[in-house]
Design an enzyme around this catalytic site. Structure first.
Site, PDB file in Angstrom:
ATOM      1  N   ASP A 164      81.846 -31.229 -12.378  1.00  0.00           N
ATOM      2  CA  ASP A 164      82.963 -31.370 -13.312  1.00  0.00           C
ATOM      3  C   ASP A 164      83.171 -30.116 -14.159  1.00  0.00           C
ATOM      4  O   ASP A 164      84.110 -30.052 -14.953  1.00  0.00           O
ATOM      5  CB  ASP A 164      82.783 -32.603 -14.204  1.00  0.00           C
ATOM      6  CG  ASP A 164      81.482 -32.598 -14.993  1.00  0.00           C
ATOM      7  OD1 ASP A 164      80.458 -32.148 -14.457  1.00  0.00           O
ATOM      8  OD2 ASP A 164      81.487 -33.079 -16.150  1.00  0.00           O
ATOM      9  N   HIS A 190      77.144 -28.313 -12.601  1.00  0.00           N
ATOM     10  CA  HIS A 190      77.634 -29.643 -12.252  1.00  0.00           C
ATOM     11  C   HIS A 190      79.119 -29.566 -11.891  1.00  0.00           C
ATOM     12  O   HIS A 190      79.876 -28.773 -12.454  1.00  0.00           O
ATOM     13  CB  HIS A 190      77.399 -30.625 -13.395  1.00  0.00           C
ATOM     14  CG  HIS A 190      75.994 -31.145 -13.437  1.00  0.00           C
ATOM     15  ND1 HIS A 190      75.407 -31.651 -14.572  1.00  0.00           N
ATOM     16  CD2 HIS A 190      75.050 -31.238 -12.451  1.00  0.00           C
ATOM     17  CE1 HIS A 190      74.167 -32.033 -14.292  1.00  0.00           C
ATOM     18  NE2 HIS A 190      73.933 -31.799 -13.025  1.00  0.00           N
ATOM     19  N   ASP A 215      76.634 -28.632 -21.256  1.00  0.00           N
ATOM     20  CA  ASP A 215      76.185 -29.967 -21.554  1.00  0.00           C
ATOM     21  C   ASP A 215      74.771 -29.886 -22.115  1.00  0.00           C
ATOM     22  O   ASP A 215      73.964 -29.106 -21.648  1.00  0.00           O
ATOM     23  CB  ASP A 215      76.155 -30.818 -20.290  1.00  0.00           C
ATOM     24  CG  ASP A 215      77.524 -31.192 -19.758  1.00  0.00           C
ATOM     25  OD1 ASP A 215      78.525 -30.786 -20.358  1.00  0.00           O
ATOM     26  OD2 ASP A 215      77.593 -31.885 -18.733  1.00  0.00           O
TER      27      ASP A 215
END
Length: 318
Positions: free
Chosen positions: A66, A64, A215
């Site tokens: 970020d 991802h 995450d």
């Protein structure tokens, strides 16, 4: 080992928090390792006392933006500095093609060795990701919308304290012999005696261990990887009241992070990757997330950008 948080926001940066990046400084080997590299990470280096020239390894949790948008620019800047001996990168399968595409289409040349290692097989088969004489790195799959991995860095045990008085009492001459004995080796002396270094050293001293976990929604695999670690760095995107959203988006709440820490029996928990929604004006604040976690796992702190501290084994720490 020294940990420095360079980015602690999830999704997008805020005025106070950049997106994900955690630096691990290894002073004894003059190396720096990086865990994730969100957009603007190289700016965060400039605002810290870290030296980009010491960067040796980068561990990417998932693809991802970020967590990876800052990587091409950081690697390019390192190349322009001309003082890198090479960087090894570890991460999901698409990491190599992502970097190759960005660097090729921007006509960027990296003037140092750059090697990408896929970690999927190591994570799924419980294999070692990296190992040398001092450090061991393992990883495990997490539960997220895309393939994601947590990493555990362990310092290997070191020989116990050397009993200098005993060596002197036995008439063992100082010099290279002492160094060999400190390493626990067997040594033949000039007078014909054979001495075993293990007889002159106390019990092995355990090294420190750090787990980087983001995450993910709550994951038993993360609990297993973090078992007994000195430090767990865990995402806490949402407050407990937004657990339903956390499950939908495959992220953790503050209480999920604390549950992971408690079940794993870690020494300290650091909450990071906070949603930008918890900004001034929102009735729920980052400190509320901290209190929620501390109710389950008391030794919890809240990460902020440029927070930096040493990590030592619990049995050796004061």
């Amino acid at each position: 080992m020294q940990v420095t948080f360079l980015g602690t926001s999830s999704g997008v940066p805020t005025r106070a928090r950049n997106v994900s990046a955690v630096a691990l400084r290894l002073p004894q080997r003059a190396e720096l390792w990086l865990f994730d590299c969100g957009e603007g990470t190289q700016h965060q280096f400039l605002r810290s006392d870290l030296r980009l020239s010491q960067l040796r390894r980068v561990f990417v949790s998932h693809m991802h933006g970020d967590h990876v948008f800052g990587l091409p620019g950081l690697l390019a800047s390192l190349g322009l500095s001309g003082n890198s001996n090479g960087v090894d990168l570890y991460g999901p399968d698409p990491l190599e093609s992502y970097l190759q595409g960005v660097l090729r289409n921007s006509s960027t040349r990296i003037g140092y060795p750059l090697k990408v290692h896929r970690v999927r097989d190591a994570a799924e088969q419980n294999l070692i990701v990296f190992e040398d004489k001092d450090i061991l790195v393992r990883c495990t799959p997490l539960t997220h919308r895309v393939p994601a991995y947590a990493y555990r860095v362990e310092q290997k045990p070191k020989p116990g304290h050397f009993n200098l008085e005993r060596a002197q009492r036995l008439g063992i001459p100082p010099g290279p012999v002492y160094a060999a004995l400190k390493r626990g080796e067997q040594v033949s002396l000039d007078d014909g005696r054979v001495v075993d270094g293990r007889d002159f050293c106390g019990p092995d001293r355990p090294g420190a261990s750090i787990v980087f976990c983001t995450d993910t929604v709550f994951s038993e695999a993360a609990v297993a990887l973090a078992a007994g670690a000195d430090l767990l760095i865990h995402e806490a995107t949402f407050a407990h009241s937004e657990a339903e959203m956390a499950y939908q988006k495959q992220h953790s709440t503050s209480t999920m992070a604390a549950q992971t820490a408690a079940e794993a029996g870690v020494g300290k928990l650091v909450l990071t990757h906070l949603s930008p929604r918890y900004a001034p004006g929102n009735p729920v604040t980052p400190n509320d997330l901290l209190r929620e976690a501390q109710a389950i796992f008391s030794n919890t702190i809240l990460a902020k950008d440029f927070l930096s501290f040493e990590v030592a084994p619990r049995c050796n720490s004061s």
